[in-house]
Design a protein around this motif. Structure first.
Motif, PDB file in Angstrom:
ATOM      1  N   PRO A 157     -20.298   8.629 -12.202  1.00 33.95           N
ATOM      2  CA  PRO A 157     -20.936   9.440 -11.175  1.00 33.95           C
ATOM      3  C   PRO A 157     -20.557   9.017  -9.769  1.00 33.95           C
ATOM      4  O   PRO A 157     -20.714   9.788  -8.833  1.00 33.95           O
ATOM      5  N   ALA A 158     -20.097   7.797  -9.579  1.00 31.26           N
ATOM      6  CA  ALA A 158     -19.691   7.350  -8.255  1.00 31.26           C
ATOM      7  C   ALA A 158     -18.180   7.209  -8.220  1.00 31.26           C
ATOM      8  O   ALA A 158     -17.565   6.768  -9.179  1.00 31.26           O
ATOM      9  N   ALA A 159     -17.563   7.629  -7.115  1.00 35.13           N
ATOM     10  CA  ALA A 159     -16.119   7.487  -6.953  1.00 35.13           C
ATOM     11  C   ALA A 159     -15.851   6.331  -6.014  1.00 35.13           C
ATOM     12  O   ALA A 159     -16.651   6.027  -5.137  1.00 35.13           O
ATOM     13  N   ALA A 160     -14.717   5.689  -6.209  1.00 38.42           N
ATOM     14  CA  ALA A 160     -14.349   4.568  -5.359  1.00 38.42           C
ATOM     15  C   ALA A 160     -13.394   5.032  -4.277  1.00 38.42           C
ATOM     16  O   ALA A 160     -12.556   5.902  -4.505  1.00 38.42           O
ATOM     17  N   THR A 161     -13.527   4.462  -3.101  1.00 37.83           N
ATOM     18  CA  THR A 161     -12.564   4.648  -2.038  1.00 37.83           C
ATOM     19  C   THR A 161     -11.919   3.304  -1.789  1.00 37.83           C
ATOM     20  O   THR A 161     -12.599   2.343  -1.433  1.00 37.83           O
ATOM     21  N   ILE A 162     -10.618   3.237  -2.002  1.00 37.66           N
ATOM     22  CA  ILE A 162      -9.918   1.960  -1.938  1.00 37.66           C
ATOM     23  C   ILE A 162      -9.029   1.928  -0.705  1.00 37.66           C
ATOM     24  O   ILE A 162      -8.189   2.819  -0.512  1.00 37.66           O
ATOM     25  N   ASP A 163      -9.208   0.911   0.124  1.00 38.19           N
ATOM     26  CA  ASP A 163      -8.377   0.776   1.314  1.00 38.19           C
ATOM     27  C   ASP A 163      -6.956   0.414   0.913  1.00 38.19           C
ATOM     28  O   ASP A 163      -6.688  -0.028  -0.206  1.00 38.19           O
ATOM     29  N   ALA A 164      -6.025   0.581   1.842  1.00 42.13           N
ATOM     30  CA  ALA A 164      -4.604   0.390   1.551  1.00 42.13           C
ATOM     31  C   ALA A 164      -4.288  -1.047   1.158  1.00 42.13           C
ATOM     32  O   ALA A 164      -3.457  -1.290   0.266  1.00 42.13           O
ATOM     33  N   VAL A 165      -4.931  -2.022   1.807  1.00 45.75           N
ATOM     34  CA  VAL A 165      -4.686  -3.435   1.484  1.00 45.75           C
ATOM     35  C   VAL A 165      -5.111  -3.720   0.046  1.00 45.75           C
ATOM     36  O   VAL A 165      -4.381  -4.333  -0.734  1.00 45.75           O
ATOM     37  N   THR A 166      -6.311  -3.257  -0.314  1.00 47.91           N
ATOM     38  CA  THR A 166      -6.816  -3.471  -1.668  1.00 47.91           C
ATOM     39  C   THR A 166      -5.952  -2.753  -2.696  1.00 47.91           C
ATOM     40  O   THR A 166      -5.633  -3.314  -3.751  1.00 47.91           O
ATOM     41  N   ALA A 167      -5.555  -1.523  -2.390  1.00 49.83           N
ATOM     42  CA  ALA A 167      -4.718  -0.764  -3.319  1.00 49.83           C
ATOM     43  C   ALA A 167      -3.416  -1.505  -3.609  1.00 49.83           C
ATOM     44  O   ALA A 167      -2.984  -1.588  -4.763  1.00 49.83           O
ATOM     45  N   ARG A 168      -2.797  -2.048  -2.572  1.00 53.37           N
ATOM     46  CA  ARG A 168      -1.544  -2.780  -2.768  1.00 53.37           C
ATOM     47  C   ARG A 168      -1.764  -4.025  -3.617  1.00 53.37           C
ATOM     48  O   ARG A 168      -0.977  -4.323  -4.523  1.00 53.37           O
ATOM     49  N   GLN A 169      -2.863  -4.736  -3.345  1.00 54.09           N
ATOM     50  CA  GLN A 169      -3.138  -5.957  -4.104  1.00 54.09           C
ATOM     51  C   GLN A 169      -3.457  -5.650  -5.562  1.00 54.09           C
ATOM     52  O   GLN A 169      -3.059  -6.410  -6.462  1.00 54.09           O
ATOM     53  N   ILE A 170      -4.154  -4.551  -5.799  1.00 54.45           N
ATOM     54  CA  ILE A 170      -4.423  -4.161  -7.184  1.00 54.45           C
ATOM     55  C   ILE A 170      -3.102  -3.867  -7.898  1.00 54.45           C
ATOM     56  O   ILE A 170      -2.855  -4.363  -9.000  1.00 54.45           O
ATOM     57  N   ASP A 171      -2.263  -3.073  -7.262  1.00 56.14           N
ATOM     58  CA  ASP A 171      -0.994  -2.693  -7.894  1.00 56.14           C
ATOM     59  C   ASP A 171      -0.122  -3.915  -8.162  1.00 56.14           C
ATOM     60  O   ASP A 171       0.512  -4.009  -9.227  1.00 56.14           O
TER      61      ASP A 171
END
Length: 250
Positions: free
Chosen positions: A10-24
Motif C-alpha cells: 500500500p505504500a510506495a517508496a521514493t528513492i533518491d539518486a544516491v540511494t538508488a545508485r548504492q542499491i544497484d
C-alpha cells in the motif's frame, strides 16, 4: 532527483539518486558473489555503509500518521541499517531488494505501522522470520526473562497503537561472554544490546564481524565521537551493556 519504485504494497517508496545508485551497486556485487556464505555476504554488504552518518528515528509512521516505506542509504539508524543489509543479502536486483526490505521490516509484508517489526526479537518471532535466536544455545549462562514488550513499567506503552506482546527473551550477561562464546559467533551474526528496562528487549543492534585484528561490533553508532556506522571493538562494547542477544541470519 528521486526515482519512484512501484510495489504491490500500500505504500510506495521514493528513492533518491544516491540511494538508488548504492542499491544497484550492492545488488550487482551480491549477484556476483554466489559462492559466498550468508555471513560473508552480510559482512561485505554492511562494510559498504561504514562512515554513513547516523540519524535517529528514520522511519515514518505512527498510530495517527500513515506508514511510509522509507529507503534512504544517505543516513541510517541502527535498525534501518540492519534492515538494509539483510534485504540486500537476499537480493540480486532493485525490485527484489524492495520486496525483501518490506518482508524484513514488516510482518506479513504489509507496510503498516502496526505490522512494523518494532522490536529486535520480532525478527525471530514474526513472519517472515529473518533470523534464528541462537542466544540460549551459546552458553548455559544464558538468562531468560519474561518481557511484556511495549509496556512501560509505570503504565502506558512506548508505541501507542501497537499491542503489548508477551515474549521470553534470552540473553547472555556481558560477563559470561567469554572466549568460548565468542568462538561460536560467526561473522554476520546480528547482535542486540539487551536491556533490563521493562517493555524493551534491546536498546541497540549491530553486526558481529571477526577481523584479522579481532572481533568488532559493526553498528550505526549514535555516540558523539562516532555519529556514523563504525566498527567498535567487541570486547569494549560488551563492557558498556548488560548483555547480548544473538540472532543468526537464515
Amino acid at each position: 532527483m528521486t526515482l519512484p519504485v512501484a510495489h504491490s504494497a500500500p505504500a510506495a517508496a521514493t528513492i533518491d539518486a544516491v540511494t538508488a545508485r548504492q542499491i544497484d551497486e550492492s545488488v550487482a556485487l551480491r549477484a556476483a558473489s554466489s559462492g559466498r556464505s550468508k555471513g560473508e555476504l552480510i559482512e561485505m554488504l554492511s562494510a559498504r555503509f561504514l562512515g554513513t552518518p547516523y540519524q535517529a528515528n528514520m522511519l515514518v509512521g505512527s498510530a495517527t500518521q500513515p506508514e511510509q516505506l522509507v529507503i534512504d542509504f544517505r543516513r541510517v539508524d541502527c535498525f534501518t541499517y540492519l534492515d538494509y543489509v539483510e534485504a540486500l543479502s537476499r537480493s540480486t536486483d532493485r525490485d527484489q531488494f524492495v520486496a525483501n526490505l518490506i518482508d524484513t521490516r514488516y510482518a506479513e509484508g504489509r507496510v503498516e505501522f502496526r505490522q512494523r517489526k518494532h522490536f529486535f526479537s520480532d525478527w525471530a518471532h514474526t513472519p517472515k522470520v529473518a533470523a534464528d535466536d541462537i542466544t540460549a544455545a551459546l552458553s548455559p549462562a544464558a538468562v531468560t526473562v519474561a518481557k511484556h514488550l511495549n509496556a512501560k513499567a509505570g503504565g502506558g506503552t512506548y508505541l501507542p497503537g501497537v499491542p503489548v506482546v508477551d515474549r521470553a527473551i534470552s540473553y547472555l550477561p556481558s560477563g559470561t561472554v567469554d572466549q568460548n562464546v565468542v568462538g561460536q559467533l560467526r561473522t554476520g551474526d546480528y547482535i542486540g544490546a539487551y536491556t533490563n528496562e521493562a517493555g524493551l528487549d534491546v536498546t541497540h543492534v549491530g553486526i558481529f564481524v571477526m577481523t584479522p585484528n579481532g572481533p568488532v561490533f559493526r553498528n550505526a553508532s549514535s555516540l558523539v565521537e562516532n555519529n556514523k556506522v563504525v566498527d567498535s571493538p567487541f570486547a569494549d562494547y560488551l563492557r558498556t551493556i548488560p548483555g547480548i542477544v544473538v540472532f543468526r541470519a537464515r
